[in-house]
Motif scaffolding. Sequence first.
Motif, PDB file in Angstrom:
ATOM      1  N   GLU A 270      37.625  31.161  40.083  1.00 50.15           N
ATOM      2  CA  GLU A 270      37.729  30.801  38.673  1.00 50.15           C
ATOM      3  C   GLU A 270      36.355  30.627  38.047  1.00 50.15           C
ATOM      4  OE1 GLU A 270      39.901  30.874  35.540  1.00 50.15           O
ATOM      5  OE2 GLU A 270      40.932  30.796  37.466  1.00 50.15           O
ATOM      6  N   LYS A 271      35.416  30.047  38.808  1.00 51.63           N
ATOM      7  CA  LYS A 271      34.070  29.830  38.276  1.00 51.63           C
ATOM      8  C   LYS A 271      33.302  31.147  38.153  1.00 51.63           C
ATOM      9  CE  LYS A 271      33.740  25.044  39.794  1.00 51.63           C
ATOM     10  NZ  LYS A 271      33.077  24.048  40.659  1.00 51.63           N
ATOM     11  N   ILE A 272      33.554  32.071  39.084  1.00 48.29           N
ATOM     12  CA  ILE A 272      32.925  33.391  38.979  1.00 48.29           C
ATOM     13  C   ILE A 272      33.500  34.146  37.787  1.00 48.29           C
ATOM     14  CG2 ILE A 272      32.404  35.544  40.187  1.00 48.29           C
ATOM     15  CD1 ILE A 272      32.869  34.098  42.821  1.00 48.29           C
ATOM     16  N   ILE A 273      34.803  34.000  37.571  1.00 43.63           N
ATOM     17  CA  ILE A 273      35.448  34.647  36.416  1.00 43.63           C
ATOM     18  C   ILE A 273      34.889  34.098  35.116  1.00 43.63           C
ATOM     19  CG2 ILE A 273      37.645  34.855  35.171  1.00 43.63           C
ATOM     20  CD1 ILE A 273      38.977  34.907  38.004  1.00 43.63           C
ATOM     21  N   ASP A 274      34.721  32.779  35.040  1.00 45.45           N
ATOM     22  CA  ASP A 274      34.146  32.174  33.837  1.00 45.45           C
ATOM     23  C   ASP A 274      32.753  32.748  33.554  1.00 45.45           C
ATOM     24  OD1 ASP A 274      36.387  30.637  33.542  1.00 45.45           O
ATOM     25  OD2 ASP A 274      35.508  28.816  34.400  1.00 45.45           O
ATOM     26  N   PHE A 275      31.960  32.875  34.626  1.00 43.97           N
ATOM     27  CA  PHE A 275      30.620  33.443  34.474  1.00 43.97           C
ATOM     28  C   PHE A 275      30.702  34.899  34.018  1.00 43.97           C
ATOM     29  CE2 PHE A 275      27.306  36.082  36.473  1.00 43.97           C
ATOM     30  CZ  PHE A 275      26.191  35.576  35.842  1.00 43.97           C
ATOM     31  N   SER A 276      31.584  35.662  34.637  1.00 43.27           N
ATOM     32  CA  SER A 276      31.743  37.077  34.302  1.00 43.27           C
ATOM     33  C   SER A 276      32.131  37.257  32.834  1.00 43.27           C
ATOM     34  CB  SER A 276      32.797  37.705  35.220  1.00 43.27           C
ATOM     35  OG  SER A 276      32.998  39.059  34.918  1.00 43.27           O
ATOM     36  N   ILE A 283      28.231  42.521  34.295  1.00 41.33           N
ATOM     37  CA  ILE A 283      27.701  42.401  35.645  1.00 41.33           C
ATOM     38  C   ILE A 283      28.829  42.234  36.654  1.00 41.33           C
ATOM     39  CG2 ILE A 283      27.398  39.899  35.426  1.00 41.33           C
ATOM     40  CD1 ILE A 283      24.768  40.202  36.959  1.00 41.33           C
ATOM     41  N   SER A 284      28.704  42.885  37.813  1.00 41.56           N
ATOM     42  CA  SER A 284      29.629  42.665  38.928  1.00 41.56           C
ATOM     43  C   SER A 284      29.120  41.516  39.774  1.00 41.56           C
ATOM     44  CB  SER A 284      29.743  43.934  39.774  1.00 41.56           C
ATOM     45  OG  SER A 284      30.300  45.003  39.032  1.00 41.56           O
ATOM     46  N   CYS A 285      30.015  40.919  40.582  1.00 41.20           N
ATOM     47  CA  CYS A 285      29.621  39.751  41.381  1.00 41.20           C
ATOM     48  C   CYS A 285      30.141  39.861  42.810  1.00 41.20           C
ATOM     49  CB  CYS A 285      30.163  38.461  40.767  1.00 41.20           C
ATOM     50  SG  CYS A 285      29.399  37.997  39.201  1.00 41.20           S
ATOM     51  N   PHE A 286      29.394  39.277  43.737  1.00 41.34           N
ATOM     52  CA  PHE A 286      29.847  39.191  45.115  1.00 41.34           C
ATOM     53  C   PHE A 286      31.028  38.225  45.216  1.00 41.34           C
ATOM     54  CE2 PHE A 286      25.417  40.536  45.922  1.00 41.34           C
ATOM     55  CZ  PHE A 286      25.660  41.590  46.797  1.00 41.34           C
ATOM     56  N   ASP A 287      31.949  38.538  46.127  1.00 43.78           N
ATOM     57  CA  ASP A 287      33.159  37.746  46.293  1.00 43.78           C
ATOM     58  C   ASP A 287      32.963  36.704  47.396  1.00 43.78           C
ATOM     59  OD1 ASP A 287      35.706  36.757  46.356  1.00 43.78           O
ATOM     60  OD2 ASP A 287      36.701  38.713  46.490  1.00 43.78           O
ATOM     61  N   ILE A 320      37.813  44.950  39.532  1.00 45.75           N
ATOM     62  CA  ILE A 320      36.885  45.959  39.013  1.00 45.75           C
ATOM     63  C   ILE A 320      35.445  45.470  38.990  1.00 45.75           C
ATOM     64  CG2 ILE A 320      37.145  45.356  36.562  1.00 45.75           C
ATOM     65  CD1 ILE A 320      37.098  48.387  35.972  1.00 45.75           C
ATOM     66  N   PHE A 321      35.247  44.140  38.969  1.00 44.68           N
ATOM     67  CA  PHE A 321      33.895  43.578  38.950  1.00 44.68           C
ATOM     68  C   PHE A 321      33.537  42.865  40.258  1.00 44.68           C
ATOM     69  CE2 PHE A 321      35.091  43.758  34.421  1.00 44.68           C
ATOM     70  CZ  PHE A 321      34.052  44.551  33.957  1.00 44.68           C
TER      71      PHE A 321
END
Length: 494
Positions: A270-276, A283-287, A320-321
């Motif tokens: 959820e926090k990575i999604i908020d950042f995205s 930008i894509s992000c590591f999982d 996708i990201f």
Amino acid sequence: MNGVIIQFFHWYHPGNLWNEFADKAIFLKELGFTAVWLPPATKCSENLRGRGYDIYDQYDLGEFDQKGGIPTRYGTKHEYLNSIEKAHQAGLHVYADIVLNHRMGGDEEEQITVHEVSEEDRNIKIAEAFEAKALTKFTFPGRNGKYSEFIWNHQCFSGIDNIKKDNRKIKGIFKIHNEYGEEWNDAVSHQFGNYDYLMGADIEYRNPKVVQEMKNWIKWYLETTKADGIRVDALKHISLDFLKEWISYIKKEINPDLFILGEFWKDEAEKIIDFSQEMNDLISCFDAPLHYNFFNASNEGKDYDLRKILDGSFLERKPIFSVSFVENHDTQRLQSLESSVRSWFKPIAYAIILLTKDAYPCVFYPDLFGAEYTDQKDGEEQHIIMPKIEILPKLMEARKLFAHGEQIKYFDHKNCIAFVRKGEKDHPGCVVIISNSGEGYKEIDLGKELANSVFRDFLNIRNDEIILDDNGKGIFKVNMCSVSVWIKNDFYSD
């Protein structure tokens, strides 16, 4: 594209990396890799000891005699550019690691005003403002103004961890008072109250001259290296306002197709999604959440519920990201985020990220080539051996040949799960079955069009055959704590 990245380094790689990669580029392409993530090429404060993250001069790619020599740990600028050229000749994209957060190894001291803050809450002062000296002036005498005449001083930095007061060296976290105020930039992660500060001399992105210099630099860097993408380090600590402006500049003025991958290290999707979303999906992000699922599953064994292996992952929420990985240089043994996935589970984890739909997987260098190193932990020397995952090349081949088309999940047993890739034109599909306990099995319906077909395990872990019935159903099996990839016998090759 069915792309796969290889992280072509680990923390303890001995060096001469650019030449090693140049020699292996064609081999990696033949294995099925489509992109390589290379470590930072910039000159470090500790030069040959540094890994590229203790960045000193962003314009020195192993070209100038600075910090004790010309080459970096990984080689010279000429060797770096040659390795990228070899990658392109082999048909690989190159993702260059970029450090934006800090600088280390300043050339001259300045008299500055600072106050000390708590490590646990950087908004809390633990000492009032005082005068001190710090290495906050970067003049890069070895480069002597080539490529850029920009001089960094304390107005370019927001914090620092080493100062001198009354000729005594003091370590801590010190907020630098500059013309942009006495408070941290608020457009960052609020972990530890405010996570603007990470290490070294922390860059002040409220300074417009710094922002312009970083634009000038990335234009120079991409035109010089011809990199196809960048991996940006430590995003939690960098101003979102700056990142959006900087990345928008890259996309509009330099290369609209540049792939940008970020390390926004959070264990909650959820926090990575908020950042995205805050970054407008630039930008894509590591999982990281998926990595922790693998880590926990490898430690818990049969007590882990495999049905939940993708739960809470960035791959599940925003594929996708998302870039999926099993391990990296920060999670390997003896490192800061140590959470090493146990060897028995790694074939399973790689089967998931390489063969499941929508994943953009990243393979870690030691898992393909193996690694051995020694380091100190808690005052004791430890010798670490990371064995290569023998089945990994076969999983790569399975991705290339069979992991295509629609996916159907059979996540209906806590210790045995499966998924079917139905295939598409020129790619026949496969059945992937996984166990984290005893021998497992799964009845799977592949449709009447495959009635009476014979299936064999592409990984050669099981030697039996599976024959579908008149309706296209069959019982697919897997060994204990293992994975099998079943394909039609017509497409089988030893």
